[in-house]
Scaffold this active site. Structure first.
Site, PDB file in Angstrom:
ATOM      1  N   TRP A  92      43.300  44.470 -13.609  1.00  0.00           N
ATOM      2  CA  TRP A  92      43.348  44.412 -12.133  1.00  0.00           C
ATOM      3  C   TRP A  92      44.839  44.449 -11.479  1.00  0.00           C
ATOM      4  CZ3 TRP A  92      44.039  39.300  -9.006  1.00  0.00           C
ATOM      5  CH2 TRP A  92      44.675  38.287  -9.887  1.00  0.00           C
ATOM      6  N   ASP A  93      45.778  44.347 -12.118  1.00  0.00           N
ATOM      7  CA  ASP A  93      47.123  44.701 -11.800  1.00  0.00           C
ATOM      8  C   ASP A  93      47.326  45.690 -10.962  1.00  0.00           C
ATOM      9  OD1 ASP A  93      46.807  43.092 -14.363  1.00  0.00           O
ATOM     10  OD2 ASP A  93      49.109  43.244 -14.591  1.00  0.00           O
TER      11      ASP A  93
ATOM     12  N   GLU B  65      44.410  32.019 -16.246  1.00  0.00           N
ATOM     13  CA  GLU B  65      43.806  31.833 -17.727  1.00  0.00           C
ATOM     14  C   GLU B  65      44.328  30.622 -18.554  1.00  0.00           C
ATOM     15  OE1 GLU B  65      43.541  36.815 -17.724  1.00  0.00           O
ATOM     16  OE2 GLU B  65      45.380  35.789 -18.867  1.00  0.00           O
TER      17      GLU B  65
ATOM     18  N   LYS C 145      48.718  28.786 -15.150  1.00  0.00           N
ATOM     19  CA  LYS C 145      49.351  30.083 -15.507  1.00  0.00           C
ATOM     20  C   LYS C 145      49.641  30.921 -14.148  1.00  0.00           C
ATOM     21  CE  LYS C 145      48.950  34.234 -18.150  1.00  0.00           C
ATOM     22  NZ  LYS C 145      47.958  35.073 -19.104  1.00  0.00           N
ATOM     23  N   GLN C 146      48.673  30.708 -13.354  1.00  0.00           N
ATOM     24  CA  GLN C 146      49.017  31.375 -12.026  1.00  0.00           C
ATOM     25  C   GLN C 146      48.031  30.469 -11.007  1.00  0.00           C
ATOM     26  OE1 GLN C 146      48.033  35.410 -13.085  1.00  0.00           O
ATOM     27  NE2 GLN C 146      47.363  35.362 -11.160  1.00  0.00           N
TER      28      GLN C 146
END
Length: 744
Positions: free
Chosen positions: A342-343, A482, A594-595
């Site tokens: 998805w980056d 994640e 993680k984000q």
């Protein structure tokens, strides 16, 4: 950290703010600098390893779409035969940076010209001194053309100098061989190589010629070294004498032509001299920079690092191929096997959509070509419609490994390929925003419509009705964070699905009136019944999100608020992620991100949420995020949201974390390749964060929030076929609308 960053990068900046400069060779940074000095031209990428080689280097050239089968990761982008080798011999001593003495060293990546150069004064072990200047580029004017120029000047040596140029024919990809040599040879001043991947049977044809200038007696010959043809030339040298050797390389694969070796030889025969080729290459880069450059005055470090990040994206974006996309490490490293995530859609595409829309269209068309794989994936999982692969390669079938070996040989289950489903909404989001920005109705008719609608059908089959709550649930997923897998009702996923279904319905209302014929075709092809469309409307109204009605705080997923709260400062100082320190299981039981899913969501859907909602969620989730060693995707987005909250100094801290991630190896993993998503996030941080750009019905508007040191911020955007120039300064009025400069 920022003091360290400033001290380290200052020598990398020059007065033009277009050059990344290394003034001393440090072998301990070999792999990091190979990444930094990566070159590309939208067709291939070549790491910044040395022409003459170096012990334990990680030389690599990767070509878009050249995948081959491999264990665990299914398929990987392979390391292609190396076009760089060029060795200089002074008498009987071979030039190398790990022998003799380096009296002067400077390596430079000129971002404006797309050119890597190296100047060295080298004293051999026997005391002979020569000056060397290497230059190389991967042509942006002709993607099948590569060139190296080596200028050799004797300082105090009298005798014979020899130059040998060839190919490394059998490279491996992290220890795995992928190539079989079919044919190789040489005649006159030309050599060639014909290779084929072992499993995917992609052929590669490469040829090279050598041209010598500065010594009329020097001839070029073909010799065989270890059964491999090389080009050699020898000439007499004396103090002050300069000889230039040019190596021109052409390269094709069977992805573009049925006979790549014939194409390479034919193209090589027509190629002019190095300087002519370089001029065409520079002109091509000049055109690209005209629309994509960002000018920052008052902050040289920011200026250089922003240009560097944009350069690496412009260098990897495919120009003539819409069946490939950009991997998370561009074409600069092997991590993630060159798979597509998805980056590309969420982080990289906004930059290209606004400044190079034809390149954005190529990347989105790749997703159209992978729809059959997405449909197979949905069907295999028991769903309908199209479910995009978390990791995609040639066909769009899922190539995420299900099991990977751990540090002690134990197998670890990777769930992303099965349940990190938000990517399907992310692709639709990119499609929608490309269309909104470009007005490219024809692309939507031919490609985008099918993506938007068939992915909506997937969501209809993926949700579950919760009778107790009278809501729709999405169970057993992984959000962008994640650190927590197999969760229920992840807020990012659920709200992106809500947005997706709303947008698909709005799009369909428009589409069936504008393109009735194509709409009728899609009704039959995708079974778009009235009942189905009503069901979409019902799902988006009733999808479950746990948001506190009084405060606006959104729970990341069901049960997140019950996890153990921790103070991240208790773990400082550290040089790895909290998950690496605590372990996967322990981290999943804690509120360590993680984000931040919720903040990412509030950014993507920023038109839908007010200041107070952002503030309460920022205050909660920002402190729970591993900013330094969590996901490299986070800092640029945090920079934008901090701007929205009028916290420019905090925004700048996050911005630098992202901007210097490769130049300064902030996360100690730049040797693995460029952080492509972070690079795309940097454009968004500067333009949408500090520049404060908002898209309105009247065009783009700026509400700038510049960092204190920035005296000026200049950039341009294309919106609905018109270019808008922005020139923002601290005293700029709070809201600025740019005037269109010309229509296209």
């Amino acid at each position: 950290m920022l003091d360290k960053v400033t001290a380290y990068t200052e020598p990398l900046v020059d007065t033009s703010e277009w050059n990344v400069i290394e003034t001393a060779f440090n072998p301990t940074q070999l792999h990091h600098k190979e990444t930094v000095f990566t070159l590309g031209n939208g067709y291939l990428g070549t790491r910044g390893s040395f022409e003459e080689g170096y012990p334990a280097d990680s030389a690599a050239t990767m070509i878009h779409g050249v995948y081959d089968d491999v264990k665990i990761a299914h398929t990987e982008l392979v390391n292609c035969p190396n076009w760089l080798p060029l060795v200089v011999k002074v008498g009987d001593e071979t030039f190398s940076l790990n022998s003799g003495e380096i009296l002067h060293y400077e390596r430079r990546l000129d971002l404006r010209l797309g050119l890597v150069s190296r100047d060295i004064r080298w004293r051999s072990p026997k005391g002979h001194t020569i000056d060397l200047r290497f230059e190389r580029f991967a042509s942006l004017a002709d993607q099948h053309l590569l060139a190296i120029r080596c200028q050799i000047t004797s300082v105090d040596f009298t005798g014979e100098i020899a130059v040998t140029a060839g190919f490394e024919t059998q490279p491996n990809t992290q220890g795995v061989p992928h190539w079989r040599t079919l044919n190789q040879g040489g005649i006159d001043s030309i050599i060639w190589l014909q290779s084929q991947t072992l499993h995917s049977h992609i052929q590669l044809g490469m040829s090279a010629k050598l041209v010598v200038e500065g010594d009329e007696t020097a001839s070029v010959a073909v010799e065989n070294v270890a059964d491999t043809p090389v080009l050699t030339t020898k000439f007499a040298s004396y103090p002050g004498k300069t000889v230039i050797v040019e190596k021109i390389i052409t390269l094709f694969t069977s992805r573009e032509t049925p006979t790549p070796i014939a194409a390479a030889l034919e193209r090589l025969a027509d190629e002019p001299r190095y300087t002519t080729l370089l001029a065409a290459h520079i002109a091509a880069w000049e055109q690209v920079w005209e629309n994509s450059d960002i000018v920052i005055e008052g902050d040289r470090q920011a200026q250089l690092s922003v240009r560097y990040n944009l350069f690496q994206l412009l260098a990897v974006a495919p120009r003539h191929d819409d069946t490939v996309s950009i991997p998370p490490k561009t074409l600069s490293g092997f991590a993630y096997s060159g798979h597509v995530f998805w980056d590309t859609e969420v982080f990289i595409l906004p930059f290209l959509t606004a400044t190079q829309p034809t390149l954005a269209r190529n990347l989105l068309t790749y997703r159209y070509h992978t729809l059959p794989g997405a449909r197979r994936k949905a069907q295999e999982a028991g769903y309908q419609g199209a479910m995009f692969a978390w990791e995609s390669a040639t066909t769009g079938d899922e190539v995420t490994p299900r099991w990977v070996p751990g540090a002690n040989g134990e197998l670890i289950r990777i769930w992303c390929g099965d349940i990190e489903v938000h990517i399907t909404a992310d692709v639709a989001y990119a499609v929608w925003h490309y269309w909104q920005t470009t007005d490219d109705d024809e692309w939507m008719r031919d490609y985008g419509a099918e993506i938007m609608l068939d992915t909506a059908i997937f969501w209809e089959s993926r949700v579950q009705w919760n009778q107790q709550r009278h809501s729709y649930d999405i169970l057993d997923v992984i959000g962008p964070d994640e650190n927590h897998d197999r969760v229920n009702n992840n807020a990012f996923t659920n709200l992106m699905v809500q947005w997706h279904l709303q947008s698909a319905l709005a799009f369909w209302d428009w589409f069936k009136h504008v393109y009735p014929q194509k709409a009728a075709q899609l009704v039959n092809q995708l079974d778009l019944t009235t009942e189905r469309l009503h069901h979409w409307a019902e799902i988006q109204e009733r999808i479950f999100v746990n948001q506190d009605a009084a405060t606006g705080l959104i729970e990341q997923f069901e049960g997140f608020f019950q996890l153990e709260a921790v103070d991240l400062t208790d773990y400082e100082p550290r040089t790895k992620s909290l998950q690496a320190l605590l372990g996967i299981e322990a981290t999943s039981q804690k509120q360590i991100l993680k984000q931040p899913d919720v903040l990412m969501l509030l950014y993507l859907l920023r038109q839908s949420y007010d200041y107070n909602t952002l503030k309460v969620n920022w205050d909660y989730y920002n402190q729970r995020t591993d900013h330094t060693y969590g996901s490299s995707l986070g800092p640029a987005i945090h920079a934008i949201l901090a701007c929205d909250l009028n916290q420019p100094s905090e925004a700048y801290t996050h911005f630098l974390r992202a901007a210097l991630v490769d130049l300064d190896d902030v996360r100690l993993n730049a040797g693995e390749g460029i952080h492509a998503a972070s690079a795309g996030g940097i454009w968004q941080a500067v333009v949408l964060g500090f520049g404060g750009i908002r898209m309105t019905q009247f065009g783009p508007m700026a509400c700038p929030n510049l960092p204190p040191t920035w005296k000026r911020l200049k950039f341009r955007l294309q919106w609905r076929n018109e270019w808008f120039d922005f020139d923002l300064q601290p005293e700029t009025a709070m809201e600025t609308q740019a005037v269109p400069v010309f229509s296209q």
